[in-house]
Structure formats: C-alpha cells, structure tokens
Design a protein around this motif. Structure first.
Motif, PDB file in Angstrom:
ATOM      1  N   ALA A 173     -24.094  22.179   3.906  1.00 21.24           N
ATOM      2  CA  ALA A 173     -24.399  22.066   2.479  1.00 21.24           C
ATOM      3  C   ALA A 173     -25.810  22.569   2.181  1.00 21.24           C
ATOM      4  O   ALA A 173     -26.048  23.271   1.187  1.00 21.24           O
ATOM      5  CB  ALA A 173     -24.242  20.615   2.022  1.00 21.24           C
ATOM      6  N   SER A 174     -26.764  22.228   3.059  1.00 18.51           N
ATOM      7  CA  SER A 174     -28.151  22.664   2.860  1.00 18.51           C
ATOM      8  C   SER A 174     -28.268  24.181   2.996  1.00 18.51           C
ATOM      9  O   SER A 174     -28.954  24.833   2.187  1.00 18.51           O
ATOM     10  CB  SER A 174     -29.045  21.966   3.883  1.00 18.51           C
ATOM     11  OG  SER A 174     -30.373  22.431   3.790  1.00 18.51           O
ATOM     12  N   ALA A 175     -27.598  24.741   4.001  1.00 15.79           N
ATOM     13  CA  ALA A 175     -27.659  26.191   4.200  1.00 15.79           C
ATOM     14  C   ALA A 175     -27.004  26.931   3.040  1.00 15.79           C
ATOM     15  O   ALA A 175     -27.499  27.975   2.598  1.00 15.79           O
ATOM     16  CB  ALA A 175     -26.977  26.561   5.519  1.00 15.79           C
ATOM     17  N   SER A 232     -27.049  28.577  16.896  1.00 17.27           N
ATOM     18  CA  SER A 232     -28.362  28.326  16.292  1.00 17.27           C
ATOM     19  C   SER A 232     -28.910  29.570  15.600  1.00 17.27           C
ATOM     20  O   SER A 232     -29.386  29.507  14.458  1.00 17.27           O
ATOM     21  CB  SER A 232     -29.333  27.853  17.377  1.00 17.27           C
ATOM     22  OG  SER A 232     -30.629  27.675  16.846  1.00 17.27           O
ATOM     23  N   SER A 233     -28.825  30.700  16.274  1.00 19.52           N
ATOM     24  CA  SER A 233     -29.372  31.929  15.719  1.00 19.52           C
ATOM     25  C   SER A 233     -28.622  32.381  14.474  1.00 19.52           C
ATOM     26  O   SER A 233     -29.238  32.715  13.447  1.00 19.52           O
ATOM     27  CB  SER A 233     -29.335  33.022  16.784  1.00 19.52           C
ATOM     28  OG  SER A 233     -29.718  34.268  16.252  1.00 19.52           O
ATOM     29  N   ARG A 234     -27.310  32.387  14.536  1.00 23.79           N
ATOM     30  CA  ARG A 234     -26.512  32.913  13.419  1.00 23.79           C
ATOM     31  C   ARG A 234     -26.465  31.945  12.240  1.00 23.79           C
ATOM     32  O   ARG A 234     -26.352  32.385  11.093  1.00 23.79           O
ATOM     33  CB  ARG A 234     -25.105  33.216  13.898  1.00 23.79           C
ATOM     34  CG  ARG A 234     -25.038  34.224  15.035  1.00 23.79           C
ATOM     35  CD  ARG A 234     -25.337  35.621  14.564  1.00 23.79           C
ATOM     36  NE  ARG A 234     -24.208  36.201  13.877  1.00 23.79           N
ATOM     37  CZ  ARG A 234     -24.204  37.390  13.286  1.00 23.79           C
ATOM     38  NH1 ARG A 234     -25.316  38.127  13.294  1.00 23.79           N
ATOM     39  NH2 ARG A 234     -23.133  37.856  12.696  1.00 23.79           N
ATOM     40  N   HIS A 235     -26.564  30.665  12.504  1.00 23.93           N
ATOM     41  CA  HIS A 235     -26.555  29.708  11.383  1.00 23.93           C
ATOM     42  C   HIS A 235     -27.880  29.741  10.635  1.00 23.93           C
ATOM     43  O   HIS A 235     -27.905  29.829   9.400  1.00 23.93           O
ATOM     44  CB  HIS A 235     -26.291  28.300  11.905  1.00 23.93           C
ATOM     45  CG  HIS A 235     -26.368  27.244  10.843  1.00 23.93           C
ATOM     46  ND1 HIS A 235     -25.476  27.187   9.789  1.00 23.93           N
ATOM     47  CD2 HIS A 235     -27.257  26.226  10.643  1.00 23.93           C
ATOM     48  CE1 HIS A 235     -25.794  26.173   8.999  1.00 23.93           C
ATOM     49  NE2 HIS A 235     -26.876  25.578   9.487  1.00 23.93           N
ATOM     50  N   HIS A 236     -28.982  29.707  11.380  1.00 25.57           N
ATOM     51  CA  HIS A 236     -30.284  29.691  10.712  1.00 25.57           C
ATOM     52  C   HIS A 236     -30.715  31.083  10.247  1.00 25.57           C
ATOM     53  O   HIS A 236     -31.391  31.208   9.225  1.00 25.57           O
ATOM     54  CB  HIS A 236     -31.342  29.110  11.657  1.00 25.57           C
ATOM     55  CG  HIS A 236     -31.139  27.663  11.976  1.00 25.57           C
ATOM     56  ND1 HIS A 236     -30.585  27.222  13.154  1.00 25.57           N
ATOM     57  CD2 HIS A 236     -31.397  26.544  11.244  1.00 25.57           C
ATOM     58  CE1 HIS A 236     -30.517  25.911  13.153  1.00 25.57           C
ATOM     59  NE2 HIS A 236     -30.994  25.465  12.001  1.00 25.57           N
ATOM     60  N   GLY A 237     -30.328  32.108  10.977  1.00 22.50           N
ATOM     61  CA  GLY A 237     -30.750  33.453  10.617  1.00 22.50           C
ATOM     62  C   GLY A 237     -29.891  34.111   9.562  1.00 22.50           C
ATOM     63  O   GLY A 237     -30.403  34.786   8.655  1.00 22.50           O
ATOM     64  N   ARG A 238     -28.564  33.931   9.646  1.00 17.76           N
ATOM     65  CA  ARG A 238     -27.644  34.570   8.710  1.00 17.76           C
ATOM     66  C   ARG A 238     -26.967  33.592   7.776  1.00 17.76           C
ATOM     67  O   ARG A 238     -26.244  33.994   6.879  1.00 17.76           O
ATOM     68  CB  ARG A 238     -26.569  35.340   9.486  1.00 17.76           C
ATOM     69  CG  ARG A 238     -27.095  36.474  10.359  1.00 17.76           C
ATOM     70  CD  ARG A 238     -27.601  37.625   9.521  1.00 17.76           C
ATOM     71  NE  ARG A 238     -26.541  38.137   8.677  1.00 17.76           N
ATOM     72  CZ  ARG A 238     -25.607  38.997   9.063  1.00 17.76           C
ATOM     73  NH1 ARG A 238     -25.604  39.445  10.320  1.00 17.76           N
ATOM     74  NH2 ARG A 238     -24.686  39.428   8.230  1.00 17.76           N
TER      75      ARG A 238
END
Length: 241
Positions: free
Chosen positions: A166-168, A126-132
C-alpha cells in the motif's frame, strides 16, 4: 701506352683468380660450398627447433576439458549479475554442455555458495520492490521466469506485506500525479492501470489513486469522493478471475 697494353694483355683483369678465404689452400676449389657446422647464418633456417632471434616455436595449448569450459561460461555469466541455477543451466545447455557436466559443475557451485537461489530471490525482491515499485504478484512472476522454485519465492516475498504494498503504491501514484494532466476520471484510469501492470491488487490500486486524488485539488477530491473503492475492487477481481 704499349707497356700498359702489354700489362693488360698478359693475364688481364678477368684472369685474376678469386680471393680465397682464410684457411684455404691454392688447391681448394673456390666454388665448393662451405661445410656445415650445425648452425646457420643469422638469416638462415632455424635448426634444433630454434627460430631467428632466439624465439622458440609456440606450443599448442592442451585442449580444455568440458568441465573447464562449463566453469568458464558460468563465471562469465556471474560476472555480469547474480544468476539462479536454472539460468546457468539454460546457458550451458545452449552451449551444448552435457547434462552430466552441467549437474557436476552446478552442484559444486551450490556446495560452495557461488550460486544460491534463496539469496538471489531475497535480493531480487528487495531491489525490484524498492527500486521499481513492483508488487508481490509481479515479483513472483519474475522469480518464476528465472527458475526460482515456488517455495523459495514464497519465502522471499514474505518481506513485502500488505502495508508495504500500500505504501509503495501510494508513492508511485504521488510521483505520477505531479505531472499528470487531464480530467480526474482519465487520470484515475491511467494510474490504476499503471499499478495493475506492476502487480498491485485492484483494491490496493484503487484506494491508492482515490486517496491521492482526494489530496490533489477540489475537482479531483470531488471525483474521488464519488468513487466506491470496494465495489470497484470487487468488480475488478471478478473480471480477473
């Protein structure tokens, strides 16, 4: 003057005996040391284990057990950030803790929930996908490096599906595109390479950059229209396999 000399010539100043202390008699030896009473003066050496000013000697702490040392090492590591069981074991091995004690301490930490690889993996994803903006492939690699087993990693990565990737990817491209300079083809290559480093599959990366360029300006849109995203993705996948 003669009277004074006579006074001095009798016993004289140097002949005056030393003054005796209280309680001594004329027959006592003035140079005899005073008897010990079991206590020293204020500046004397300590007796009965008592130091000057009432201090007592420092007591040596008993040696700690290997288990206590191992637990202290683990708690220091966990105070910095959550750790997997494998990460803690690696540190303990480096500190020369025995295998038996490592297993004992980490088993206990597993039992009480101080370490939890499944919870660690979910939080990490969660942290690395949304943060980085990391994609599943990059996240899986990071979890593997931290000792998370494959099954636990797969379960954690289920939180990131194709739509989320795709969104990220598009968010990352739009952010970079605001300050990107150069010809559209050069920008295209840089942005696709950036997404690849973050673990995005070629198809998602190429489509995200193509769509972002199409919405940028007329020149970029014309370049984007000429891109065959599917063909380029297939070509990139063939090169990687």
């Amino acid at each position: 003057m003669a009277g004074r000399r006579g006074a001095r010539s009798g016993r004289g100043w140097d002949a005056i005996p030393p003054r005796t202390g209280a309680g001594t008699t004329a027959g006592d030896d003035a140079d005899e040391p005073r008897r010990s009473t079991g206590r020293r003066g204020r500046r004397g050496a300590p007796t009965s284990g008592v130091f000057p000013d009432g201090d007592t000697p420092a007591r040596a702490e008993p040696p700690r057990s290997e288990s206590e040392v191992a637990r202290e090492i683990c708690l220091r590591q966990l105070a910095v950030r959550p750790r997997t069981r494998a990460e803690l074991a690696k540190v303990l091995v480096r500190k020369e803790i025995s295998e038996e004690v490592i297993a004992e301490v980490l088993d206990r930490y597993d039992e009480v929930g101080i370490i939890d690889d499944a919870a660690f993996a979910r939080a990490w994803v969660s942290s690395r996908h949304h943060g980085r903006g990391l994609a599943r492939r990059a996240l899986a690699n990071e979890l593997r490096q931290r000792g998370v087993d494959a099954e636990t990693a797969v379960e954690a990565l289920e939180a990131v599906d194709d739509e989320a990737e795709a969104s990220a990817a598009r968010t990352l491209v739009d952010r970079k595109l605001r300050t990107a300079t150069g010809a559209p083809d050069a920008i295209f290559r840089r942005l696709v390479a950036m997404l690849a480093r973050k673990g995005y599959p070629a198809g998602i990366a190429i489509r995200a950059v193509k769509d972002a360029l199409a919405a940028r300006d007329a020149e970029a849109a014309e370049f984007a229209d000429a891109i065959d995203a599917d063909a380029l993705a297939d070509e990139a996948e063939d090169l990687q396999s």
